[in-house]
Motif scaffolding. Structure first.
Motif, PDB file in Angstrom:
ATOM      1  N   VAL A  10       0.808  -1.219   0.092  1.00 22.14           N
ATOM      2  CA  VAL A  10      -0.012  -0.048  -0.001  1.00 22.14           C
ATOM      3  C   VAL A  10       0.890   1.124  -0.117  1.00 22.14           C
ATOM      4  O   VAL A  10       1.813   1.438   0.774  1.00 22.14           O
ATOM      5  CB  VAL A  10      -0.882  -0.070   1.327  1.00 22.14           C
ATOM      6  N   TYR A  11       0.733   2.240  -1.028  1.00 21.68           N
ATOM      7  CA  TYR A  11       1.518   3.058  -1.114  1.00 21.68           C
ATOM      8  C   TYR A  11       0.528   4.535  -0.403  1.00 21.68           C
ATOM      9  O   TYR A  11      -0.621   4.573  -0.926  1.00 21.68           O
ATOM     10  CB  TYR A  11       1.997   3.449  -2.585  1.00 21.68           C
ATOM     11  N   ALA A  12       1.059   5.392   0.127  1.00 19.63           N
ATOM     12  CA  ALA A  12       0.558   6.558   0.867  1.00 19.63           C
ATOM     13  C   ALA A  12       1.270   7.791   0.573  1.00 19.63           C
ATOM     14  O   ALA A  12       2.521   7.836   1.020  1.00 19.63           O
ATOM     15  CB  ALA A  12       0.271   6.145   2.357  1.00 19.63           C
ATOM     16  N   TYR A  13       0.653   8.697   0.216  1.00 23.92           N
ATOM     17  CA  TYR A  13       1.069  10.223   0.222  1.00 23.92           C
ATOM     18  C   TYR A  13       0.804  10.879   1.611  1.00 23.92           C
ATOM     19  O   TYR A  13      -0.586  10.762   1.775  1.00 23.92           O
ATOM     20  CB  TYR A  13       0.590  10.826  -0.940  1.00 23.92           C
ATOM     21  N   LEU A  14       1.618  11.281   2.585  1.00 19.22           N
ATOM     22  CA  LEU A  14       1.460  11.907   3.672  1.00 19.22           C
ATOM     23  C   LEU A  14       2.067  12.945   3.984  1.00 19.22           C
ATOM     24  O   LEU A  14       3.292  13.454   3.232  1.00 19.22           O
ATOM     25  CB  LEU A  14       1.425  10.718   4.711  1.00 19.22           C
ATOM     26  N   THR A  15       1.785  13.889   4.819  1.00 16.98           N
ATOM     27  CA  THR A  15       2.428  15.113   5.387  1.00 16.98           C
ATOM     28  C   THR A  15       3.017  14.556   6.609  1.00 16.98           C
ATOM     29  O   THR A  15       2.282  14.104   7.675  1.00 16.98           O
ATOM     30  CB  THR A  15       1.473  16.239   5.639  1.00 16.98           C
ATOM     31  N   ALA A  16       4.237  14.755   6.735  1.00 14.89           N
ATOM     32  CA  ALA A  16       5.215  14.386   7.878  1.00 14.89           C
ATOM     33  C   ALA A  16       5.587  15.794   8.641  1.00 14.89           C
ATOM     34  O   ALA A  16       5.104  16.679   8.257  1.00 14.89           O
ATOM     35  CB  ALA A  16       6.579  13.479   7.544  1.00 14.89           C
ATOM     36  N   ALA A  17       6.303  15.631   9.635  1.00 18.69           N
ATOM     37  CA  ALA A  17       6.665  16.783  10.585  1.00 18.69           C
ATOM     38  C   ALA A  17       7.571  17.825   9.576  1.00 18.69           C
ATOM     39  O   ALA A  17       7.255  18.989   9.748  1.00 18.69           O
ATOM     40  CB  ALA A  17       7.477  16.476  11.502  1.00 18.69           C
ATOM     41  N   SER A  18       8.202  17.272   8.645  1.00 17.56           N
ATOM     42  CA  SER A  18       9.197  18.156   7.966  1.00 17.56           C
ATOM     43  C   SER A  18       8.776  18.559   6.333  1.00 17.56           C
ATOM     44  O   SER A  18       9.211  19.262   5.533  1.00 17.56           O
ATOM     45  CB  SER A  18      10.588  17.778   7.996  1.00 17.56           C
ATOM     46  N   ASP A  19       7.992  17.522   5.804  1.00 20.24           N
ATOM     47  CA  ASP A  19       7.876  17.392   4.326  1.00 20.24           C
ATOM     48  C   ASP A  19       6.587  16.496   4.068  1.00 20.24           C
ATOM     49  O   ASP A  19       5.876  15.936   5.148  1.00 20.24           O
ATOM     50  CB  ASP A  19       9.147  16.671   3.636  1.00 20.24           C
ATOM     51  N   VAL A  50       9.412   5.905   0.059  1.00 22.88           N
ATOM     52  CA  VAL A  50       9.647   5.699  -1.062  1.00 22.88           C
ATOM     53  C   VAL A  50      10.215   7.106  -2.016  1.00 22.88           C
ATOM     54  O   VAL A  50      11.261   6.984  -2.685  1.00 22.88           O
ATOM     55  CB  VAL A  50       8.250   5.585  -1.746  1.00 22.88           C
ATOM     56  N   LEU A  51       9.758   8.168  -1.460  1.00 22.85           N
ATOM     57  CA  LEU A  51      10.260   9.494  -2.020  1.00 22.85           C
ATOM     58  C   LEU A  51       9.925  10.525  -0.778  1.00 22.85           C
ATOM     59  O   LEU A  51       8.944  10.671  -0.523  1.00 22.85           O
ATOM     60  CB  LEU A  51       9.644  10.156  -3.464  1.00 22.85           C
ATOM     61  N   THR A  52      10.930  11.144  -0.523  1.00 25.23           N
ATOM     62  CA  THR A  52      10.724  12.199   0.641  1.00 25.23           C
ATOM     63  C   THR A  52      11.067  13.539  -0.190  1.00 25.23           C
ATOM     64  O   THR A  52      11.869  13.930  -1.112  1.00 25.23           O
ATOM     65  CB  THR A  52      11.709  12.038   1.839  1.00 25.23           C
ATOM     66  N   GLY A  53      11.072  14.670   0.932  1.00 19.90           N
ATOM     67  CA  GLY A  53      11.524  16.127   0.378  1.00 19.90           C
ATOM     68  C   GLY A  53      10.573  16.798  -0.238  1.00 19.90           C
ATOM     69  O   GLY A  53      10.886  17.808  -0.941  1.00 19.90           O
ATOM     70  N   ILE A  54       9.172  16.417  -0.525  1.00 18.53           N
ATOM     71  CA  ILE A  54       8.426  17.151  -1.266  1.00 18.53           C
ATOM     72  C   ILE A  54       7.744  18.319  -0.367  1.00 18.53           C
ATOM     73  O   ILE A  54       7.559  17.915   0.821  1.00 18.53           O
ATOM     74  CB  ILE A  54       7.088  16.273  -1.631  1.00 18.53           C
ATOM     75  N   PRO A  55       7.739  19.341  -0.818  1.00 24.47           N
ATOM     76  CA  PRO A  55       7.490  20.594  -0.057  1.00 24.47           C
ATOM     77  C   PRO A  55       6.141  20.477   0.826  1.00 24.47           C
ATOM     78  O   PRO A  55       4.998  19.922   0.010  1.00 24.47           O
ATOM     79  CB  PRO A  55       7.558  21.772  -0.749  1.00 24.47           C
ATOM     80  N   LYS A  56       6.032  20.797   1.852  1.00 22.70           N
ATOM     81  CA  LYS A  56       4.584  20.987   2.692  1.00 22.70           C
ATOM     82  C   LYS A  56       4.260  22.306   2.912  1.00 22.70           C
ATOM     83  O   LYS A  56       5.250  23.305   3.226  1.00 22.70           O
ATOM     84  CB  LYS A  56       4.773  19.977   3.918  1.00 22.70           C
ATOM     85  N   GLY A  57       2.888  22.480   3.339  1.00 31.26           N
ATOM     86  CA  GLY A  57       2.605  23.880   3.540  1.00 31.26           C
ATOM     87  C   GLY A  57       1.235  23.707   4.355  1.00 31.26           C
ATOM     88  O   GLY A  57       0.716  22.563   4.488  1.00 31.26           O
TER      89      GLY A  57
END
Length: 377
Positions: free
Chosen positions: A129-138, A160-167
């Protein structure tokens, strides 16, 4: 359940809180606040459920399940059951595709809900199961082992992939596997508009990667997962019968968009919004005033793209012929079920439609949120 049109008086206060939390000063998403829209629309008058207008039809055949809290992403398992994410509760729930019975599989560790962020899109492939989520930093994409049988639970998340900007706003979040077996993700520019044109940022982009998170073969730039740029906030992706990728995108105050995605294409934000005819930018195939759309999930069925609208509180049908529209967009279910978050193709002219009234910006009633069964043509 049918609901009358409701003026959401609390939106204004909620938006002021969101804007205050945005360092860029960019206004909160038009899908979740009142705002000024141009008087002209690109569509005819919106018919109600099942009303024939221009050849399309969408009829609610029933409710699969209800009582979901802040549902966002949906993935179909091979047996027809569904996995549904809760943006704010950080959980994944399995929904029986026949009875609608719900089983909470567990909470995904590391999710930091807030504003428009949290546990967002889901996809399944080869026991993951792949999940796109908002973490503490990204924002990030993780995957969790899941056998899919009775009593199975989710494994620990692997990045899988980190460092996507969050807001606070514009986190994107939709993920899906394409016909080529690659994983695609729609991201937002987090209210920092310059990220959409920044080639070094993953914000305001559509990403294409291997199931392990590496740059996919054939990407426009060989060592990059970026597939297209110039996006404000992509929350809907789907492929048509010819394998072409379509994406729905939030505008700011003027035009929401449905785009046909070209590898390496630049879709203009923040330089342009909607159809501009400017060299170097790709115009949308269809556009709407923000009051009538604020699009989230999309799906392809019966020769058309079907688009769930949040602020517009309706389901749009965009008939296709090749790379062009073959007719005007048609709207169904207008203001009958509130905000609409996700739409999923279920085969044989069937769609599953997820409402979004419990995400702090709706007006939930008894039973919200729910998954509706639709028959479309």
């Amino acid at each position: 359940m049918s609901r009358p049109a409701v003026v959401k008086a609390l939106w204004g206060a909620a938006v002021l809180m969101l804007v205050a939390g945005c360092s860029s000063g960019d206004p909160a998403d038009p899908g979740d606040r009142p705002g000024t829209s141009p008087p002209a629309a690109v569509s005819p008058s919106s018919p109600g459920a099942g009303a024939p207008s221009g050849g399309g039809r969408a009829t609610v055949a029933g409710t699969l399940t209800e009582g979901l809290k802040s549902p966002w992403g949906v993935a179909r398992l091979p047996d027809g059951d569904l996995l549904v994410s809760s943006r704010d509760e950080r959980t994944i729930t399995r929904v029986d595709g026949r009875t609608g019975a719900k089983t909470v599989l567990g909470e995904v560790p590391g999710v930091a809900p807030g504003g428009e962020g949290g546990l967002l899109g889901l996809a399944v492939r080869d026991g993951w199961v792949y999940a796109y989520l908002t973490a503490a930093s990204d924002n990030r994409i993780v995957r969790l082992r899941y056998g899919g049988g009775d009593g199975d639970r989710l494994g620990a998340p692997e990045p899988v992939l980190t460092g996507i900007p969050k807001g606070v706003v514009h986190n994107g979040g939709r993920i899906a596997f394409g016909p080529d077996g690659m994983l695609y993700a729609g991201t937002g520019e987090t209210g920092r508009t310059g990220l959409a044109q920044d080639r070094g940022s993953l914000g305001g982009k559509i990403l294409r990667m291997t199931p392990e998170g590496g740059p996919a073969p054939g990407n426009p730039v060989a060592d990059s997962v970026v597939y297209s740029s110039g996006h404000r906030n992509v929350q809907g992706i789907a492929w048509d019968a010819a394998g072409r990728l379509w994406a729905a995108e939030f505008g700011q105050n003027t035009w929401d968009e449905l785009n046909l995605i070209e590898p390496g294409g630049n879709y203009g934000w923040p330089e342009v919004e909607g159809k501009a005819g400017r060299s170097g930018f790709v115009d949308p195939v269809a556009q709407w005033p923000t009051s009538e759309a604020s699009p989230s999930g999309i799906a392809y069925a019966r020769g058309a793209i079907w688009m769930a609208a949040l602020r517009g509180e309706r389901l749009w049908r965009v008939p296709l012929s090749g790379a062009e529209r073959s007719g005007d967009p048609e709207a169904f279910l207008t203001e009958e079920y509130g905000r609409l978050r996700t739409v999923v193709a279920a085969g044989d002219g069937q769609l599953l439609l997820v409402t979004s009234e419990t995400d702090t910006r709706g007006t939930p009633g008894p039973g919200d949120d729910r998954i509706l069964r639709l028959e479309v043509s």
